[in-house]
Design a protein around this motif. Structure first.
Motif, PDB file in Angstrom:
ATOM      1  N   VAL A  23       0.864  -1.182   0.000  1.00 43.61           N
ATOM      2  CA  VAL A  23       0.000   0.000   0.000  1.00 43.61           C
ATOM      3  C   VAL A  23       0.902   1.233   0.000  1.00 43.61           C
ATOM      4  O   VAL A  23       1.041   1.937   0.997  1.00 43.61           O
ATOM      5  CB  VAL A  23      -0.945  -0.014   1.221  1.00 43.61           C
ATOM      6  N   LEU A  77      -8.113   4.503   2.666  1.00 39.52           N
ATOM      7  CA  LEU A  77      -7.751   3.172   3.158  1.00 39.52           C
ATOM      8  C   LEU A  77      -8.917   2.192   3.146  1.00 39.52           C
ATOM      9  O   LEU A  77      -8.716   0.997   2.917  1.00 39.52           O
ATOM     10  CB  LEU A  77      -7.141   3.282   4.550  1.00 39.52           C
ATOM     11  N   GLU A  78     -10.129   2.692   3.374  1.00 44.49           N
ATOM     12  CA  GLU A  78     -11.291   1.804   3.334  1.00 44.49           C
ATOM     13  C   GLU A  78     -11.426   1.174   1.950  1.00 44.49           C
ATOM     14  O   GLU A  78     -11.664  -0.024   1.823  1.00 44.49           O
ATOM     15  CB  GLU A  78     -12.583   2.559   3.687  1.00 44.49           C
ATOM     16  N   ILE A  81      -8.574  -1.402   1.296  1.00 40.63           N
ATOM     17  CA  ILE A  81      -8.824  -2.659   2.001  1.00 40.63           C
ATOM     18  C   ILE A  81      -9.929  -3.451   1.302  1.00 40.63           C
ATOM     19  O   ILE A  81      -9.837  -4.679   1.157  1.00 40.63           O
ATOM     20  CB  ILE A  81      -9.142  -2.401   3.486  1.00 40.63           C
ATOM     21  N   PRO A  94       2.283  -1.654   4.608  1.00 39.25           N
ATOM     22  CA  PRO A  94       1.916  -0.253   4.452  1.00 39.25           C
ATOM     23  C   PRO A  94       3.007   0.621   3.834  1.00 39.25           C
ATOM     24  O   PRO A  94       2.731   1.757   3.466  1.00 39.25           O
ATOM     25  CB  PRO A  94       1.619   0.195   5.881  1.00 39.25           C
ATOM     26  N   ALA A  99      -0.402   4.791   4.460  1.00 41.64           N
ATOM     27  CA  ALA A  99      -1.035   3.878   5.413  1.00 41.64           C
ATOM     28  C   ALA A  99      -0.218   3.671   6.678  1.00 41.64           C
ATOM     29  O   ALA A  99      -0.775   3.514   7.763  1.00 41.64           O
ATOM     30  CB  ALA A  99      -1.306   2.535   4.744  1.00 41.64           C
ATOM     31  N   SER A 100       1.095   3.678   6.566  1.00 45.48           N
ATOM     32  CA  SER A 100       1.929   3.417   7.751  1.00 45.48           C
ATOM     33  C   SER A 100       1.816   4.528   8.786  1.00 45.48           C
ATOM     34  O   SER A 100       2.095   4.305   9.957  1.00 45.48           O
ATOM     35  CB  SER A 100       3.388   3.223   7.350  1.00 45.48           C
ATOM     36  N   ASP A 102      -1.064   6.234   9.256  1.00 49.57           N
ATOM     37  CA  ASP A 102      -2.469   6.378   9.624  1.00 49.57           C
ATOM     38  C   ASP A 102      -2.797   5.384  10.734  1.00 49.57           C
ATOM     39  O   ASP A 102      -2.811   4.171  10.511  1.00 49.57           O
ATOM     40  CB  ASP A 102      -3.363   6.139   8.408  1.00 49.57           C
ATOM     41  N   PHE A 105      -5.387   2.532  10.137  1.00 48.08           N
ATOM     42  CA  PHE A 105      -5.181   1.442   9.188  1.00 48.08           C
ATOM     43  C   PHE A 105      -5.269   0.055   9.841  1.00 48.08           C
ATOM     44  O   PHE A 105      -6.020  -0.802   9.354  1.00 48.08           O
ATOM     45  CB  PHE A 105      -3.867   1.631   8.437  1.00 48.08           C
ATOM     46  N   ALA A 109      -8.274  -2.619   8.923  1.00 48.81           N
ATOM     47  CA  ALA A 109      -7.945  -3.945   8.404  1.00 48.81           C
ATOM     48  C   ALA A 109      -8.520  -5.032   9.293  1.00 48.81           C
ATOM     49  O   ALA A 109      -9.058  -6.030   8.798  1.00 48.81           O
ATOM     50  CB  ALA A 109      -6.435  -4.093   8.280  1.00 48.81           C
ATOM     51  N   GLN A 123      -2.321  -7.221  12.914  1.00 48.50           N
ATOM     52  CA  GLN A 123      -1.165  -6.352  12.764  1.00 48.50           C
ATOM     53  C   GLN A 123       0.049  -7.070  13.335  1.00 48.50           C
ATOM     54  O   GLN A 123       0.025  -7.563  14.458  1.00 48.50           O
ATOM     55  CB  GLN A 123      -1.369  -5.038  13.513  1.00 48.50           C
TER      56      GLN A 123
END
Length: 133
Positions: A23, A77-78, A81, A94, A99-100, A102, A105, A109, A123
């Motif tokens: 991402v 991100l929604e 995903i 990410p 994303a990393s 946020d 995230f 997920a 995660q």
């Protein structure tokens, strides 16, 4: 979160031939895609906009997840995903930025995984998001 300890070989075997989504874009995404392909023997996929899909970095991915023409699509991100679920992505990296950075995230997920009957997104300690296999 209780993650079972596994060897690198066990992780590689569980990911071999499956799709891992990066991402991110540009040089960071290119480097991650290369590692996915070479080290995990998995299918590397990368998120790209219409502008980025012709850039040299995009050529490093085995698959592209198209986000459309809006360069801000990397922040949705929604949608990313949802596209990952549609493609049966088993793990997401990410990258750097987007994303990393946020904090939502991992939560998004995880929620996406709970809605899906085939698995649960988790995660990992290194910041990656992965779906339990």
């Amino acid at each position: 979160m209780n993650l079972k300890k596994r060897t690198f070989e066990e992780v590689r075997e569980s990911l071999r031939g499956k799709v891992i989504l990066v991402v991110n874009r540009g040089i960071p995404a290119r480097r991650i895609c290369r590692s996915i392909s070479e080290r995990f023997e998995a299918v590397s996929a990368m998120t790209v906009t219409d502008i980025d899909k012709t850039q040299p970095a995009a050529a490093s991915a085995q698959e592209l997840i198209l986000l459309g023409s809006d360069p801000r699509a990397y922040l949705n991100l929604e949608r990313i995903i949802e596209l990952a679920k549609q493609r049966d992505v088993v793990a997401m990296h990410p990258g750097w930025g987007f994303a990393s950075e946020d904090m939502l995230f991992p939560k998004l997920a995880e929620e996406a995984g709970r809605e899906e009957n085939t698995g649960e997104f988790i995660q990992l300690r290194n910041g990656c998001i992965s779906k339990r296999i």
